[in-house]
Design a protein around this motif. Structure first.
Motif, PDB file in Angstrom:
ATOM      1  N   ALA A  66      12.904   2.340 -12.563  1.00 25.64           N
ATOM      2  CA  ALA A  66      13.307   2.169 -11.161  1.00 25.64           C
ATOM      3  C   ALA A  66      12.140   2.467 -10.226  1.00 25.64           C
ATOM      4  O   ALA A  66      11.924   1.747  -9.233  1.00 25.64           O
ATOM      5  N   ILE A  67      11.389   3.513 -10.526  1.00 28.48           N
ATOM      6  CA  ILE A  67      10.232   3.850  -9.689  1.00 28.48           C
ATOM      7  C   ILE A  67       9.202   2.741  -9.751  1.00 28.48           C
ATOM      8  O   ILE A  67       8.643   2.325  -8.724  1.00 28.48           O
ATOM      9  N   LEU A  68       8.941   2.215 -10.949  1.00 31.23           N
ATOM     10  CA  LEU A  68       7.981   1.126 -11.089  1.00 31.23           C
ATOM     11  C   LEU A  68       8.421  -0.108 -10.304  1.00 31.23           C
ATOM     12  O   LEU A  68       7.620  -0.736  -9.599  1.00 31.23           O
ATOM     13  N   THR A  69       9.686  -0.460 -10.428  1.00 31.34           N
ATOM     14  CA  THR A  69      10.183  -1.626  -9.702  1.00 31.34           C
ATOM     15  C   THR A  69      10.035  -1.425  -8.195  1.00 31.34           C
ATOM     16  O   THR A  69       9.645  -2.348  -7.463  1.00 31.34           O
ATOM     17  N   GLY A  70      10.320  -0.211  -7.715  1.00 29.63           N
ATOM     18  CA  GLY A  70      10.145   0.080  -6.304  1.00 29.63           C
ATOM     19  C   GLY A  70       8.698  -0.053  -5.865  1.00 29.63           C
ATOM     20  O   GLY A  70       8.409  -0.580  -4.778  1.00 29.63           O
ATOM     21  N   ILE A  71       7.773   0.398  -6.694  1.00 28.01           N
ATOM     22  CA  ILE A  71       6.344   0.262  -6.392  1.00 28.01           C
ATOM     23  C   ILE A  71       5.963  -1.212  -6.284  1.00 28.01           C
ATOM     24  O   ILE A  71       5.261  -1.621  -5.346  1.00 28.01           O
ATOM     25  N   LYS A  72       6.429  -2.003  -7.222  1.00 30.45           N
ATOM     26  CA  LYS A  72       6.061  -3.420  -7.250  1.00 30.45           C
ATOM     27  C   LYS A  72       6.672  -4.174  -6.073  1.00 30.45           C
ATOM     28  O   LYS A  72       6.048  -5.081  -5.513  1.00 30.45           O
ATOM     29  N   ARG A  73       7.860  -3.808  -5.677  1.00 32.81           N
ATOM     30  CA  ARG A  73       8.467  -4.425  -4.497  1.00 32.81           C
ATOM     31  C   ARG A  73       7.685  -4.061  -3.239  1.00 32.81           C
ATOM     32  O   ARG A  73       7.514  -4.877  -2.332  1.00 32.81           O
ATOM     33  N   TYR A  74       7.206  -2.833  -3.186  1.00 31.37           N
ATOM     34  CA  TYR A  74       6.384  -2.404  -2.050  1.00 31.37           C
ATOM     35  C   TYR A  74       5.102  -3.225  -1.973  1.00 31.37           C
ATOM     36  O   TYR A  74       4.695  -3.689  -0.895  1.00 31.37           O
ATOM     37  N   ILE A  75       4.431  -3.404  -3.117  1.00 27.76           N
ATOM     38  CA  ILE A  75       3.189  -4.177  -3.135  1.00 27.76           C
ATOM     39  C   ILE A  75       3.450  -5.612  -2.682  1.00 27.76           C
ATOM     40  O   ILE A  75       2.689  -6.185  -1.893  1.00 27.76           O
ATOM     41  N   ALA A  76       4.554  -6.197  -3.184  1.00 25.39           N
ATOM     42  CA  ALA A  76       4.867  -7.581  -2.837  1.00 25.39           C
ATOM     43  C   ALA A  76       5.147  -7.746  -1.344  1.00 25.39           C
ATOM     44  O   ALA A  76       4.774  -8.753  -0.733  1.00 25.39           O
ATOM     45  N   LYS A  77       5.792  -6.737  -0.737  1.00 21.76           N
ATOM     46  CA  LYS A  77       6.153  -6.823   0.683  1.00 21.76           C
ATOM     47  C   LYS A  77       5.021  -6.405   1.612  1.00 21.76           C
ATOM     48  O   LYS A  77       4.999  -6.799   2.786  1.00 21.76           O
ATOM     49  N   ASN A  78       4.109  -5.583   1.115  1.00 22.57           N
ATOM     50  CA  ASN A  78       3.054  -5.033   1.969  1.00 22.57           C
ATOM     51  C   ASN A  78       1.672  -5.188   1.339  1.00 22.57           C
ATOM     52  O   ASN A  78       0.977  -4.198   1.101  1.00 22.57           O
ATOM     53  N   PRO A  79       1.233  -6.407   1.059  1.00 18.93           N
ATOM     54  CA  PRO A  79      -0.064  -6.573   0.390  1.00 18.93           C
ATOM     55  C   PRO A  79      -1.226  -6.067   1.222  1.00 18.93           C
ATOM     56  O   PRO A  79      -2.214  -5.589   0.675  1.00 18.93           O
ATOM     57  N   ALA A  80      -1.116  -6.130   2.551  1.00 20.34           N
ATOM     58  CA  ALA A  80      -2.221  -5.680   3.407  1.00 20.34           C
ATOM     59  C   ALA A  80      -2.320  -4.163   3.455  1.00 20.34           C
ATOM     60  O   ALA A  80      -3.384  -3.609   3.765  1.00 20.34           O
ATOM     61  N   ALA A  81      -1.233  -3.480   3.152  1.00 18.83           N
ATOM     62  CA  ALA A  81      -1.226  -2.014   3.226  1.00 18.83           C
ATOM     63  C   ALA A  81      -1.942  -1.386   2.050  1.00 18.83           C
ATOM     64  O   ALA A  81      -2.375  -0.235   2.113  1.00 18.83           O
TER      65      ALA A  81
END
Length: 443
Positions: free
Chosen positions: A419-434
């Protein structure tokens, strides 16, 4: 005459009672003396226990005592040794059993022995495998601990953290290749939202680095459940699972602030993340509350001001006291942990941390009840890297008997890591510039 006779008998009787009382007092005092330690008459310290915590980063030796120990230390070359002289203690009990405390696999101590150097002084000799930079300091009583004398043995030439990161990545990739299983069946069993490398589209050659921080460790057990489960063991187990999952991804890699049972100061956890140029910092915990009825998972980010709730403030204070329990030398620390004013970089980092926390919290909500539906904030020292989005994940309440059982379950630990990994990957996908994507070769 009869009156004088009665008075005489009474006088004799009182005299006998007095004599008997003096006899009992003397006998009682003798018994107390026999039960007290040999050096208790002089109020000298008694060594209560000796603990050795070997780790790749450093080895810690802790001497716990009834009173503060007076000591002197120095190093000797050819061969490498550390000598520690302790005044006013007996060469008995734990000190007489030192040799058996050191394992063959200890990376820094070859042999530890004790002997009488001169009357009233016990000498401890650490025969070393490599050159070290020792730190010797005292800690005052706190919690369940009495006075402690701490000996930290750091290598003169520490391992390169980036090289260790690469080795972990290669090891986990190799382990993943040897696992033969039906991926589709395992996905259905574990969760409907399995991590998938296609979720993250990074520039060619980009590597996303995550620092995983298993809370507590070594002298600091963290919270303790009703079954005797230590928080430090749960956080390490989940952290290792998360590291392997991340390292199995072709464009991600992970490191850990600790990969064994040893204590890491809060400032060092932040420093380790910055040394490997981490993109994210994930601190894993399984805390306790004042009542066993508290339950659910939570995610926290750093706060610029006050805490988002009374419970968050209480928890932050408890976690920030880890250095007092685990033991940090006076004068240590990091400027990032001491700052009270935040610059624009820190403000932007907190904003990214909240976004990361939201995606991770959403995924965790699929496997466990949430204690709070939103990301909370408080002044956690471990989250104060100024340029790394950082969150603290409370996987469940170890003080709740039902959730303690969950935390001990391999399947739940796997689900939490995924679950933590999936959350990390969703964050990267939504915020690539961050994300601070590093163009690097995995090798």
């Amino acid at each position: 005459m009869f009156k004088r006779f009665r008075n005489s008998n009474l006088t004799d009787t009182l005299s006998q009672v007095a004599n008997r009382r003096r006899f009992l007092q003397i006998a009682g005092a003798a018994m107390l003396i026999s039960l007290r330690p040999a050096n208790a008459d002089n109020d000298l310290p008694v060594v209560l226990s000796v603990r050795v915590w070997p780790a790749g980063d450093y080895t810690r030796v802790t001497l716990e005592s009834s009173a503060q120990l007076e000591y002197r230390s120095f190093t000797v070359k050819d061969p490498e040794r550390l000598v520690l002289d302790i005044d006013g203690v007996d060469l008995a009990g734990p000190l007489s059993q030192l040799a058996g405390k050191v394992s063959d696999g200890d990376p820094y101590i070859k042999l530890l022995r004790a002997g009488k150097n001169k009357p009233g002084t016990v000498r401890l000799v650490f025969e070393l495998k490599v050159a070290i930079k020792p730190q010797v300091f005292r800690l005052k009583p706190i919690g369940e601990y009495a006075n402690r004398l701490v000996v930290d043995l750091y290598p003169e030439n520490p391992a390169d953290p980036l090289l260790a990161l690469l080795k972990d990545k290669q090891k986990d990739e190799a382990a993943a290749e040897t696992v033969v299983e039906d991926k589709s069946i395992s996905k259905q069993k574990d969760t409907a939202r399995q991590p998938d490398s296609s979720d993250v589209n990074l520039p060619k050659g980009a590597v996303f680095t995550v620092m995983i921080d298993p809370g507590h460790g070594g002298e600091d057990p963290g919270a303790i459940g009703s079954k005797g489960t230590h928080e430090k063991a749960i956080t390490l187990a989940i952290g290792k699972r998360l590291r392997q999952l991340i390292n199995e991804q072709p464009n991600m890699r992970a490191s850990m602030t600790r990969d064994a049972d040893f204590f890491v100061p809060l400032a060092d956890r932040v420093k380790k993340a910055r040394k490997i140029n981490a993109d994210l910092f994930i601190s894993i915990h399984a805390d306790a509350f004042l009542t066993p009825s508290a339950r659910g998972s939570s995610v926290f980010a750093l706060s610029e001001g006050g805490a988002s709730s009374t419970a968050a403030k209480w928890l932050a204070k408890k976690e920030n006291d880890a250095d007092k329990v685990g033991g940090v030398s006076v004068g240590g620390g990091d400027p990032y942990l001491k700052r009270t004013l935040f610059d624009l970089t820190q403000t932007a980092t907190i904003s990214d941390s909240l976004k990361l926390g939201k995606t991770v919290l959403s995924e965790i909500g699929g496997i466990n009840r949430l204690h709070k539906g939103d990301v909370e904030q408080a002044s956690f020292a471990v989250l104060k890297a100024p340029d790394i989005p950082s969150i603290l994940v409370e996987t469940a309440f170890i003080s709740n008997p039902e959730e303690e059982s969950k935390l001990l379950d391999d399947a739940y630990q796997d689900k939490m890591a995924k679950a933590i990994l999936t959350g990390i990957k969703r964050y990267i996908a939504k915020n690539p510039a961050a994300a601070k994507m590093k163009i690097a070769s995995i090798g």
